[in-house]
Design a protein around this motif. Structure first.
Motif, PDB file in Angstrom:
ATOM      1  N   PRO A  70       1.559 -54.955  18.522  1.00 50.10           N
ATOM      2  CA  PRO A  70       0.495 -55.425  19.415  1.00 50.10           C
ATOM      3  C   PRO A  70       0.886 -56.714  20.132  1.00 50.10           C
ATOM      4  O   PRO A  70       1.600 -57.553  19.600  1.00 50.10           O
ATOM      5  CB  PRO A  70      -0.681 -55.676  18.456  1.00 50.10           C
ATOM      6  CG  PRO A  70      -0.036 -55.953  17.134  1.00 50.10           C
ATOM      7  CD  PRO A  70       1.213 -55.133  17.095  1.00 50.10           C
ATOM      8  N   THR A  71       0.450 -56.835  21.365  1.00 47.05           N
ATOM      9  CA  THR A  71       0.640 -58.061  22.141  1.00 47.05           C
ATOM     10  C   THR A  71      -0.659 -58.350  22.884  1.00 47.05           C
ATOM     11  O   THR A  71      -1.605 -57.562  22.836  1.00 47.05           O
ATOM     12  CB  THR A  71       1.765 -57.901  23.176  1.00 47.05           C
ATOM     13  OG1 THR A  71       1.423 -56.818  24.059  1.00 47.05           O
ATOM     14  CG2 THR A  71       3.110 -57.622  22.518  1.00 47.05           C
ATOM     15  N   TYR A  72      -0.697 -59.486  23.584  1.00 46.40           N
ATOM     16  CA  TYR A  72      -1.777 -59.750  24.539  1.00 46.40           C
ATOM     17  C   TYR A  72      -1.214 -59.402  25.916  1.00 46.40           C
ATOM     18  O   TYR A  72      -0.433 -60.165  26.484  1.00 46.40           O
ATOM     19  CB  TYR A  72      -2.213 -61.211  24.467  1.00 46.40           C
ATOM     20  CG  TYR A  72      -2.967 -61.528  23.202  1.00 46.40           C
ATOM     21  CD1 TYR A  72      -4.310 -61.174  23.070  1.00 46.40           C
ATOM     22  CD2 TYR A  72      -2.344 -62.168  22.133  1.00 46.40           C
ATOM     23  CE1 TYR A  72      -5.015 -61.450  21.902  1.00 46.40           C
ATOM     24  CE2 TYR A  72      -3.038 -62.451  20.964  1.00 46.40           C
ATOM     25  CZ  TYR A  72      -4.369 -62.083  20.856  1.00 46.40           C
ATOM     26  OH  TYR A  72      -5.054 -62.355  19.699  1.00 46.40           O
ATOM     27  N   PRO A  73      -1.572 -58.233  26.452  1.00 46.39           N
ATOM     28  CA  PRO A  73      -0.872 -57.697  27.630  1.00 46.39           C
ATOM     29  C   PRO A  73      -0.961 -58.577  28.869  1.00 46.39           C
ATOM     30  O   PRO A  73      -0.077 -58.537  29.717  1.00 46.39           O
ATOM     31  CB  PRO A  73      -1.533 -56.340  27.851  1.00 46.39           C
ATOM     32  CG  PRO A  73      -2.830 -56.387  27.108  1.00 46.39           C
ATOM     33  CD  PRO A  73      -2.615 -57.322  25.955  1.00 46.39           C
TER      34      PRO A  73
ATOM     35  N   VAL B 106       5.594 -63.046  29.047  1.00 44.21           N
ATOM     36  CA  VAL B 106       6.468 -62.986  27.870  1.00 44.21           C
ATOM     37  C   VAL B 106       6.596 -64.364  27.236  1.00 44.21           C
ATOM     38  O   VAL B 106       6.430 -64.527  26.018  1.00 44.21           O
ATOM     39  CB  VAL B 106       7.856 -62.428  28.262  1.00 44.21           C
ATOM     40  CG1 VAL B 106       8.841 -62.554  27.101  1.00 44.21           C
ATOM     41  CG2 VAL B 106       7.738 -60.980  28.717  1.00 44.21           C
ATOM     42  N   THR B 107       6.855 -65.383  28.072  1.00 47.85           N
ATOM     43  CA  THR B 107       6.971 -66.754  27.544  1.00 47.85           C
ATOM     44  C   THR B 107       5.672 -67.200  26.900  1.00 47.85           C
ATOM     45  O   THR B 107       5.670 -67.764  25.803  1.00 47.85           O
ATOM     46  CB  THR B 107       7.359 -67.721  28.671  1.00 47.85           C
ATOM     47  OG1 THR B 107       8.622 -67.349  29.199  1.00 47.85           O
ATOM     48  CG2 THR B 107       7.442 -69.153  28.151  1.00 47.85           C
ATOM     49  N   GLY B 108       4.555 -66.937  27.556  1.00 54.20           N
ATOM     50  CA  GLY B 108       3.255 -67.363  27.031  1.00 54.20           C
ATOM     51  C   GLY B 108       2.942 -66.711  25.702  1.00 54.20           C
ATOM     52  O   GLY B 108       2.444 -67.362  24.775  1.00 54.20           O
ATOM     53  N   PHE B 109       3.249 -65.425  25.593  1.00 51.37           N
ATOM     54  CA  PHE B 109       2.978 -64.721  24.342  1.00 51.37           C
ATOM     55  C   PHE B 109       3.845 -65.266  23.207  1.00 51.37           C
ATOM     56  O   PHE B 109       3.355 -65.497  22.099  1.00 51.37           O
ATOM     57  CB  PHE B 109       3.209 -63.216  24.512  1.00 51.37           C
ATOM     58  CG  PHE B 109       3.065 -62.446  23.231  1.00 51.37           C
ATOM     59  CD1 PHE B 109       1.827 -62.305  22.615  1.00 51.37           C
ATOM     60  CD2 PHE B 109       4.175 -61.876  22.612  1.00 51.37           C
ATOM     61  CE1 PHE B 109       1.693 -61.609  21.423  1.00 51.37           C
ATOM     62  CE2 PHE B 109       4.048 -61.179  21.425  1.00 51.37           C
ATOM     63  CZ  PHE B 109       2.809 -61.049  20.826  1.00 51.37           C
ATOM     64  N   LEU B 110       5.123 -65.477  23.476  1.00 54.31           N
ATOM     65  CA  LEU B 110       6.002 -65.991  22.427  1.00 54.31           C
ATOM     66  C   LEU B 110       5.648 -67.432  22.054  1.00 54.31           C
ATOM     67  O   LEU B 110       5.747 -67.823  20.882  1.00 54.31           O
ATOM     68  CB  LEU B 110       7.466 -65.884  22.864  1.00 54.31           C
ATOM     69  CG  LEU B 110       7.990 -64.445  23.005  1.00 54.31           C
ATOM     70  CD1 LEU B 110       9.409 -64.446  23.546  1.00 54.31           C
ATOM     71  CD2 LEU B 110       7.920 -63.697  21.672  1.00 54.31           C
TER      72      LEU B 110
ATOM     73  N   ALA C 118      13.078 -70.010  23.378  1.00 56.98           N
ATOM     74  CA  ALA C 118      14.279 -69.781  24.182  1.00 56.98           C
ATOM     75  C   ALA C 118      15.329 -69.006  23.386  1.00 56.98           C
ATOM     76  O   ALA C 118      15.976 -68.092  23.925  1.00 56.98           O
ATOM     77  CB  ALA C 118      14.846 -71.121  24.654  1.00 56.98           C
ATOM     78  N   HIS C 119      15.488 -69.362  22.112  1.00 52.23           N
ATOM     79  CA  HIS C 119      16.488 -68.695  21.278  1.00 52.23           C
ATOM     80  C   HIS C 119      16.105 -67.229  21.040  1.00 52.23           C
ATOM     81  O   HIS C 119      16.958 -66.330  21.128  1.00 52.23           O
ATOM     82  CB  HIS C 119      16.626 -69.428  19.942  1.00 52.23           C
ATOM     83  CG  HIS C 119      17.699 -68.876  19.058  1.00 52.23           C
ATOM     84  ND1 HIS C 119      19.010 -68.751  19.473  1.00 52.23           N
ATOM     85  CD2 HIS C 119      17.658 -68.410  17.781  1.00 52.23           C
ATOM     86  CE1 HIS C 119      19.740 -68.239  18.482  1.00 52.23           C
ATOM     87  NE2 HIS C 119      18.938 -68.020  17.454  1.00 52.23           N
ATOM     88  N   ALA C 120      14.817 -66.975  20.767  1.00 54.38           N
ATOM     89  CA  ALA C 120      14.358 -65.599  20.537  1.00 54.38           C
ATOM     90  C   ALA C 120      14.525 -64.747  21.796  1.00 54.38           C
ATOM     91  O   ALA C 120      14.933 -63.583  21.723  1.00 54.38           O
ATOM     92  CB  ALA C 120      12.905 -65.591  20.073  1.00 54.38           C
ATOM     93  N   MET C 121      14.236 -65.334  22.956  1.00 48.75           N
ATOM     94  CA  MET C 121      14.402 -64.583  24.209  1.00 48.75           C
ATOM     95  C   MET C 121      15.871 -64.311  24.490  1.00 48.75           C
ATOM     96  O   MET C 121      16.241 -63.238  24.977  1.00 48.75           O
ATOM     97  CB  MET C 121      13.760 -65.343  25.369  1.00 48.75           C
ATOM     98  CG  MET C 121      12.250 -65.232  25.391  1.00 48.75           C
ATOM     99  SD  MET C 121      11.499 -65.644  26.995  1.00 48.75           S
ATOM    100  CE  MET C 121      11.860 -67.399  27.088  1.00 48.75           C
TER     101      MET C 121
ATOM    102  N   VAL D 147       9.991 -57.550  23.225  1.00 44.50           N
ATOM    103  CA  VAL D 147       9.066 -58.675  23.047  1.00 44.50           C
ATOM    104  C   VAL D 147       8.573 -58.716  21.597  1.00 44.50           C
ATOM    105  O   VAL D 147       8.514 -59.777  20.967  1.00 44.50           O
ATOM    106  CB  VAL D 147       7.874 -58.568  24.026  1.00 44.50           C
ATOM    107  CG1 VAL D 147       6.808 -59.624  23.693  1.00 44.50           C
ATOM    108  CG2 VAL D 147       8.347 -58.744  25.461  1.00 44.50           C
ATOM    109  N   GLY D 148       8.223 -57.537  21.046  1.00 44.77           N
ATOM    110  CA  GLY D 148       7.807 -57.479  19.644  1.00 44.77           C
ATOM    111  C   GLY D 148       8.907 -57.933  18.705  1.00 44.77           C
ATOM    112  O   GLY D 148       8.653 -58.639  17.722  1.00 44.77           O
ATOM    113  N   LEU D 149      10.149 -57.552  19.009  1.00 43.73           N
ATOM    114  CA  LEU D 149      11.281 -57.972  18.179  1.00 43.73           C
ATOM    115  C   LEU D 149      11.488 -59.481  18.283  1.00 43.73           C
ATOM    116  O   LEU D 149      11.735 -60.149  17.266  1.00 43.73           O
ATOM    117  CB  LEU D 149      12.540 -57.216  18.624  1.00 43.73           C
ATOM    118  CG  LEU D 149      13.813 -57.489  17.833  1.00 43.73           C
ATOM    119  CD1 LEU D 149      13.638 -57.175  16.351  1.00 43.73           C
ATOM    120  CD2 LEU D 149      14.983 -56.677  18.403  1.00 43.73           C
ATOM    121  N   ALA D 150      11.377 -60.028  19.477  1.00 46.59           N
ATOM    122  CA  ALA D 150      11.513 -61.482  19.650  1.00 46.59           C
ATOM    123  C   ALA D 150      10.458 -62.224  18.832  1.00 46.59           C
ATOM    124  O   ALA D 150      10.753 -63.247  18.196  1.00 46.59           O
ATOM    125  CB  ALA D 150      11.393 -61.845  21.128  1.00 46.59           C
ATOM    126  N   ALA D 151       9.227 -61.728  18.832  1.00 44.61           N
ATOM    127  CA  ALA D 151       8.162 -62.365  18.043  1.00 44.61           C
ATOM    128  C   ALA D 151       8.478 -62.325  16.553  1.00 44.61           C
ATOM    129  O   ALA D 151       8.199 -63.275  15.821  1.00 44.61           O
ATOM    130  CB  ALA D 151       6.828 -61.679  18.322  1.00 44.61           C
TER     131      ALA D 151
END
Length: 246
Positions: free
Chosen positions: A90-93, A97-101, A120-123, A147-151
């Motif tokens: 789940p994300t906030y659609p 991407v930056t805001g969510f992370l 920055a490192h996760a992205m 994006v889910g994996l980065a989170a």
């Protein structure tokens, strides 16, 4: 069990929904440095087991521990050590991407420059810089998965539990994610749930096969492949084309 310290310990884990037993007396452990492929046909109990390990679902009986912390009795300390990529993360659609992370990072207790560095490192690890200002809802399925994996990777957890991590990715993206998993493997305990044998052969040091809620094999990928003829029904389900298995 390997001589290394087990970071994931699952003991006699069971989940019943009324008269239906989805997970039946499952036991296994995963040490630092291991990448465990958690295999099984759809409906075998893979996702239910992973949700219980992640603390998203309460077991009917049995225990699950992450870095020694019981996920039911001590859920917050357990989750500090966990990065979890669920199916359909789940994300906030409407967020970028930056805001969510950044939101995920703040929820993990990071602020200021530490938060910026983590995001920055996760992205960078998941190759999201090119879409960092796009709303999540505008991304392809593959990018949403990244994006889910980065989170899940944001706080550099000791334990990663990844449910179908390459689902929706094109072949190049799958290769990149598998290389990322291999690069992290020496310092973490990683569980990858999948029905794709190729995924296990590519990144896993060990495989556990579950069918009808019970563990039916626990072996290296090579040993598992050698057992194929004696596990016909399971392997037929596992090797179905992804379009049929979905």
């Amino acid at each position: 069990m390997p001589a290394l310290t087990a970071l994931i310990e699952i003991e006699r884990l069971t989940k019943r929904f009324g008269a239906f037993t989805a997970v039946d007396d499952v036991t296994f452990s995963v040490a630092r440095g291991e990448v465990l492929g958690f295999l099984g046909p759809n409906g075998a109990g893979k996702s239910t087991t992973m949700r219980m390990l992640a603390g998203f679902m309460t077991p009917t009986s049995g225990t699950a521990r992450i870095c020694g912390e019981d996920v039911v009795d001590r859920p917050v300390p357990a989750k500090r050590h966990l990065g979890f990529l669920p199916e359909g993360a789940p994300t906030y659609p409407e967020m970028t991407v930056t805001g969510f992370l950044q939101f995920c990072g703040r929820a993990r207790g990071f602020h200021g420059s530490a938060l910026g560095d983590r995001v920055a490192h996760a992205m960078a690890m998941t190759q999201l810089e090119g879409v960092r200002l796009q709303p999540v809802e505008t991304l392809s399925k593959g990018f949403k998965r990244r994006v889910g994996l980065a989170a899940a990777l944001l706080h550099d957890p000791a334990v990663l539990v990844l449910d179908e991590p390459t689902d929706g990715l094109d072949p190049n993206q799958k290769h990149e994610v598998r290389n990322l998993i291999l690069s992290m493997a020496p310092t973490k305990a990683i569980v990858i749930s999948t029905h794709i044998l190729e995924e296990v052969a590519a990144v896993c040091t060990r495989a556990v096969v579950i069918a009808r809620g019970r563990v039916v094999a626990d072996a290296t990928p090579a040993e598992l492949a050698a057992k194929g003829p004696s596990m016909d029904a399971v392997f037929r389900a596992l090797t179905m084309p992804e379009s049929e298995a979905a």
